[in-house]
Design a protein around this motif. Structure first.
Motif, PDB file in Angstrom:
ATOM      1  N   PHE A  35     -23.751  -5.384  19.170  1.00 32.66           N
ATOM      2  CA  PHE A  35     -22.719  -4.983  18.211  1.00 32.66           C
ATOM      3  C   PHE A  35     -23.136  -3.701  17.494  1.00 32.66           C
ATOM      4  CE2 PHE A  35     -21.471  -4.722  13.769  1.00 32.66           C
ATOM      5  CZ  PHE A  35     -20.096  -4.692  13.874  1.00 32.66           C
ATOM      6  N   LYS A  36     -24.372  -3.696  17.003  1.00 29.86           N
ATOM      7  CA  LYS A  36     -24.848  -2.545  16.233  1.00 29.86           C
ATOM      8  C   LYS A  36     -24.841  -1.283  17.087  1.00 29.86           C
ATOM      9  CE  LYS A  36     -27.655  -5.606  13.419  1.00 29.86           C
ATOM     10  NZ  LYS A  36     -28.992  -6.107  13.164  1.00 29.86           N
ATOM     11  N   GLU A  37     -25.248  -1.411  18.344  1.00 29.34           N
ATOM     12  CA  GLU A  37     -25.251  -0.250  19.242  1.00 29.34           C
ATOM     13  C   GLU A  37     -23.824   0.217  19.526  1.00 29.34           C
ATOM     14  OE1 GLU A  37     -27.516  -2.015  22.383  1.00 29.34           O
ATOM     15  OE2 GLU A  37     -29.427  -1.250  21.596  1.00 29.34           O
ATOM     16  N   ALA A  38     -22.911  -0.730  19.773  1.00 34.12           N
ATOM     17  CA  ALA A  38     -21.517  -0.366  20.047  1.00 34.12           C
ATOM     18  C   ALA A  38     -20.867   0.247  18.807  1.00 34.12           C
ATOM     19  CB  ALA A  38     -20.737  -1.609  20.505  1.00 34.12           C
ATOM     20  N   PHE A  39     -21.142  -0.321  17.644  1.00 38.76           N
ATOM     21  CA  PHE A  39     -20.600   0.203  16.393  1.00 38.76           C
ATOM     22  C   PHE A  39     -21.085   1.638  16.183  1.00 38.76           C
ATOM     23  CE2 PHE A  39     -20.214   0.971  11.893  1.00 38.76           C
ATOM     24  CZ  PHE A  39     -19.098   0.250  11.494  1.00 38.76           C
ATOM     25  N   THR A  72     -21.114  -0.478   7.681  1.00 36.70           N
ATOM     26  CA  THR A  72     -20.991   0.913   8.119  1.00 36.70           C
ATOM     27  C   THR A  72     -22.178   1.734   7.646  1.00 36.70           C
ATOM     28  OG1 THR A  72     -18.582   0.697   8.046  1.00 36.70           O
ATOM     29  CG2 THR A  72     -19.478   2.927   8.081  1.00 36.70           C
ATOM     30  N   LYS A  73     -22.523   1.593   6.377  1.00 36.19           N
ATOM     31  CA  LYS A  73     -23.626   2.365   5.788  1.00 36.19           C
ATOM     32  C   LYS A  73     -24.950   2.047   6.473  1.00 36.19           C
ATOM     33  CE  LYS A  73     -25.162   1.050   1.828  1.00 36.19           C
ATOM     34  NZ  LYS A  73     -25.264   0.694   0.405  1.00 36.19           N
ATOM     35  N   ARG A  74     -25.241   0.760   6.673  1.00 38.88           N
ATOM     36  CA  ARG A  74     -26.532   0.360   7.260  1.00 38.88           C
ATOM     37  C   ARG A  74     -26.664   0.801   8.714  1.00 38.88           C
ATOM     38  NH1 ARG A  74     -26.008  -5.182   4.397  1.00 38.88           N
ATOM     39  NH2 ARG A  74     -27.094  -4.744   2.453  1.00 38.88           N
ATOM     40  N   ILE A  75     -25.598   0.612   9.480  1.00 38.49           N
ATOM     41  CA  ILE A  75     -25.686   0.978  10.894  1.00 38.49           C
ATOM     42  C   ILE A  75     -25.775   2.495  11.058  1.00 38.49           C
ATOM     43  CG2 ILE A  75     -24.472   0.947  13.115  1.00 38.49           C
ATOM     44  CD1 ILE A  75     -23.518  -1.893  12.390  1.00 38.49           C
ATOM     45  N   ARG A  76     -25.033   3.234  10.272  1.00 43.02           N
ATOM     46  CA  ARG A  76     -25.117   4.703  10.350  1.00 43.02           C
ATOM     47  C   ARG A  76     -26.499   5.193   9.928  1.00 43.02           C
ATOM     48  NH1 ARG A  76     -19.030   6.283   8.266  1.00 43.02           N
ATOM     49  NH2 ARG A  76     -18.018   5.800  10.242  1.00 43.02           N
ATOM     50  N   ARG A  77     -27.072   4.592   8.894  1.00 39.88           N
ATOM     51  CA  ARG A  77     -28.418   4.978   8.457  1.00 39.88           C
ATOM     52  C   ARG A  77     -29.430   4.667   9.555  1.00 39.88           C
ATOM     53  NH1 ARG A  77     -30.315   1.349   4.404  1.00 39.88           N
ATOM     54  NH2 ARG A  77     -28.567   1.990   3.134  1.00 39.88           N
TER      55      ARG A  77
END
Length: 123
Positions: A35-39, A72-77
């Motif tokens: 999920f995190k990679e796809a996001f 959004t913030k955590r995955i982008r960071r």
């Protein structure tokens, strides 16, 4: 910490049905590495947090504004960091349980190896 909405039992079941959900409780949701990679990939392609969540099968309204913002913030960071997206670290308690389990397995295997082989005396 803000006022996050709690997930009802029905909402938890709905979230668990998504293959990208690792774990969900009344208070929190955890996502798989996939999920995190796809996001992150969708984010790099220009999707907003809400758009990415919808494309991955989640209803942003169900998650709530604060969760969507934080996801959004955590995955982008993480995506921008030198390490990139990483699996979530195991909790200390979970690691301790795993150590105890592995120690028990080793003790059992050592015990098996010490037992003399039984010979077939009927031959």
């Amino acid at each position: 910490m803000g006022t996050r909405k709690k997930f009802s039992a029905a909402e938890q079941e709905l979230l668990r049905a998504n293959p990208y959900t690792e774990k969900v409780t009344e208070n929190q949701i955890s996502f798989t590495l996939a999920f995190k990679e796809a996001f992150w990939r969708l984010s790099v392609e220009g999707s907003t947090g809400n758009m990415a969540l919808r494309k991955l099968g989640y209803d942003p309204e169900l998650l709530g504004f604060e969760r969507v913002h934080n996801i959004t913030k955590r995955i982008r960071r993480a995506g921008k960091s030198p390490e990139g997206i990483q699996p979530a670290p195991k909790s200390r308690m979970r690691m301790q349980q795993e150590i105890v389990y592995l120690q028990q397995q080793m003790a059992f295997l050592k015990k098996l190896m010490r037992q003399p082989e039984e010979t077939d005396s009927d031959t």
